[in-house]
Design an enzyme around this catalytic site. Structure first.
Site, mmCIF file in Angstrom:
data_model
loop_
_atom_site.group_PDB
_atom_site.id
_atom_site.type_symbol
_atom_site.label_atom_id
_atom_site.label_comp_id
_atom_site.label_asym_id
_atom_site.label_seq_id
_atom_site.Cartn_x
_atom_site.Cartn_y
_atom_site.Cartn_z
ATOM 1 C CB SER A 167 -0.836 0.163 1.270
ATOM 2 O OG SER A 167 -1.412 1.383 1.299
ATOM 3 C CE1 TYR A 180 -4.600 -2.189 4.797
ATOM 4 C CE2 TYR A 180 -3.512 0.105 4.543
ATOM 5 C CZ TYR A 180 -4.081 -1.323 3.900
ATOM 6 O OH TYR A 180 -3.990 -1.624 2.736
HETATM 7 P P1 NAD Z 1 -10.933 -6.383 -0.219
HETATM 8 O O1 NAD Z 1 -11.628 -6.392 1.208
HETATM 9 O O2 NAD Z 1 -11.989 -6.612 -1.406
HETATM 10 O O3 NAD Z 1 -10.130 -7.857 -0.525
HETATM 11 C C1 NAD Z 1 -9.529 -8.192 0.786
HETATM 12 C C2 NAD Z 1 -9.524 -9.671 0.528
HETATM 13 O O4 NAD Z 1 -8.782 -10.522 1.408
HETATM 14 C C3 NAD Z 1 -11.073 -10.206 0.575
HETATM 15 O O5 NAD Z 1 -11.437 -10.986 -0.451
HETATM 16 C C4 NAD Z 1 -11.005 -10.936 2.063
HETATM 17 O O6 NAD Z 1 -11.846 -12.186 2.021
HETATM 18 C C5 NAD Z 1 -9.657 -11.582 1.890
HETATM 19 N N1 NAD Z 1 -9.096 -12.003 3.072
HETATM 20 C C6 NAD Z 1 -9.082 -11.303 4.432
HETATM 21 N N2 NAD Z 1 -8.682 -12.125 5.401
HETATM 22 C C7 NAD Z 1 -8.385 -13.542 4.804
HETATM 23 C C8 NAD Z 1 -7.758 -14.358 5.488
HETATM 24 N N3 NAD Z 1 -7.429 -14.550 6.773
HETATM 25 N N4 NAD Z 1 -7.323 -15.288 4.404
HETATM 26 C C9 NAD Z 1 -7.647 -15.387 3.057
HETATM 27 N N5 NAD Z 1 -8.088 -14.373 2.574
HETATM 28 C C10 NAD Z 1 -8.602 -13.357 3.391
HETATM 29 O O7 NAD Z 1 -9.954 -5.261 -0.406
HETATM 30 P P2 NAD Z 1 -8.998 -5.000 -1.522
HETATM 31 O O8 NAD Z 1 -9.008 -3.287 -1.616
HETATM 32 O O9 NAD Z 1 -9.210 -5.613 -2.784
HETATM 33 O O10 NAD Z 1 -7.640 -5.362 -0.810
HETATM 34 C C11 NAD Z 1 -6.525 -6.334 -1.347
HETATM 35 C C12 NAD Z 1 -5.200 -5.635 -1.104
HETATM 36 O O11 NAD Z 1 -4.955 -4.593 -1.415
HETATM 37 C C13 NAD Z 1 -5.022 -5.777 0.733
HETATM 38 O O12 NAD Z 1 -3.773 -6.025 1.041
HETATM 39 C C14 NAD Z 1 -5.115 -4.278 0.699
HETATM 40 O O13 NAD Z 1 -4.478 -3.736 2.097
HETATM 41 C C15 NAD Z 1 -4.508 -3.836 -0.371
HETATM 42 N N6 NAD Z 1 -4.763 -2.416 -0.650
HETATM 43 C C16 NAD Z 1 -5.932 -1.956 -0.956
HETATM 44 C C17 NAD Z 1 -6.158 -0.508 -1.552
HETATM 45 C C18 NAD Z 1 -7.141 0.032 -1.809
HETATM 46 O O14 NAD Z 1 -7.442 1.172 -1.991
HETATM 47 N N7 NAD Z 1 -8.463 -0.719 -2.074
HETATM 48 C C19 NAD Z 1 -5.005 0.277 -1.272
HETATM 49 C C20 NAD Z 1 -3.743 -0.216 -0.998
HETATM 50 C C21 NAD Z 1 -3.518 -1.746 -0.636
#
Ligand code: NAD
Length: 282
Positions: A167, A180
């Site tokens: 991130s 986080y």
């Molecule tokens: P999201 O909530 O759609 O995806 C997260 C996924 O992780 C979900 O499908 C959830 O079920 C899964 N998950 C959670 N705990 C788990 C576990 N114990 N075992 C297996 N799977 C698990 O959100 P996203 O935005 O798609 O996030 C994906 C990644 O991107 C994350 O690491 C997040 O920190 C990172 N990220 C997102 C953003 C953003 O703006 N959306 C920005 C920077 C980083």
């Protein structure tokens, strides 16, 4: 400029080049958001994909279907990445079903936000266990297999590739989200340390640092026009990112086109890390 003045965001539909033909990939947390888009993009690039999920079985099956429609094999697998047993079983099944692994995308991640004086140990531990320990457990399994098998030149220049979904908060401090930000800063140095350790075995380890991407994890930041306007002040490119913006980068980073990249973070943030507060001052 407010969100209503912005040019319409065109859903990115650019075709993903088939750079991963014959490769096998595992994407964690692939039933939603960025993980879902990454799994589909890797499939479109020609890779067979294990779609890991922990909640959202139907959604995971839809991802499998979409990858199948793109001409690659896929199956959904439930595993909690914080469980050593679950992770070991997930890799064992993948090796049995697909015969190996070439790409791991350590995507799964969560937020449990609270001001520091109110943050519970449970909120702290939960975020660290998914975002840091879960990424460690999956990386360790993948590296064991990459080392055992070595380079297969017909498949890829590298013995294996790992992408950590980090991130911009691996760099930008984030008040109210210390668990986080600490997990992402930790994941960044884990990524670099592993990259340093295994580079001589031709294993490439990199990170992607998304900015604000429209997914369920940050719904409160884009759901209302007011929230979106506030968010866009932080994004010089003046649009929120879409999961596909990250997914296309992941497909490229996993491919031999990126063969000389290891131990680095690719920032995909519409300029969020360019200190936008200084664009009209300073
Ligand atoms: P999201 O909530 O759609 O995806 C997260 C996924 O992780 C979900 O499908 C959830 O079920 C899964 N998950 C959670 N705990 C788990 C576990 N114990 N075992 C297996 N799977 C698990 O959100 P996203 O935005 O798609 O996030 C994906 C990644 O991107 C994350 O690491 C997040 O920190 C990172 N990220 C997102 C953003 C953003 O703006 N959306 C920005 C920077 C980083």
């Amino acid at each position: 400029m407010s969100s209503s003045d912005l040019p319409k965001v065109v859903e990115p539909t650019c075709a993903v080049p088939r750079l991963l033909e014959g490769q096998k990939a595992l994407v964690t947390g692939a039933s939603s958001g960025i993980g879902r888009a990454v799994a589909v993009a890797l499939g479109q690039a020609g890779a067979d994909v294990v779609v890991n999920w922990v909640s959202g079985e139907d959604a995971a099956e839809e991802v499998v279907h979409e990858i199948g429609a793109a001409g690659a094999r896929a199956y959904a697998y439930r595993a909690d990445i914080t469980s050593e047993e679950d992770v070991a079983a997930m890799f064992a099944k993948m090796l049995q079903d697909f015969g190996g692994i070439d790409i791991l995308v350590n995507n799964a991640g969560i937020q449990k936000d609270a001001p520091i004086h109110e943050m519970t140990l449970e909120q702290w531990n939960k975020v660290i266990s998914v975002n840091l320990t879960g990424q460690f457990l999956c990386a360790r399994e993948a590296i064991r297999e990459f080392r055992r098998r070595g380079v297969v030149t017909d498949v890829s220049c590298a013995a294996g590739k790992i992408i950590f979904m980090s991130s911009v908060h691996e760099t930008i401090p984030w008040a109210g989200h210390v668990n986080y930000a600490a997990s992402k800063g930790g994941a960044m140095l884990m990524m670099k340390s592993i990259a340093q350790e295994v580079a001589s075995q031709r294993i490439r380890v990199n990170g992607i640092a998304p900015g604000a991407i429209k997914t369920p994890i940050n719904e409160s930041a884009w759901k209302t026009p007011e929230a979106l306007d506030a968010l866009l002040k932080l994004i010089p490119y003046k649009r929120i990112g879409l999961p596909e913006d990250v997914a296309r980068v992941a497909a490229w980073l996993a491919s031999d086109q990126a063969d000389y990249l290891t131990g680095t973070t690719v920032v995909v943030d519409g300029g969020m890390m360019l200190y936008p507060g200084f664009s009209e001052g300073g």
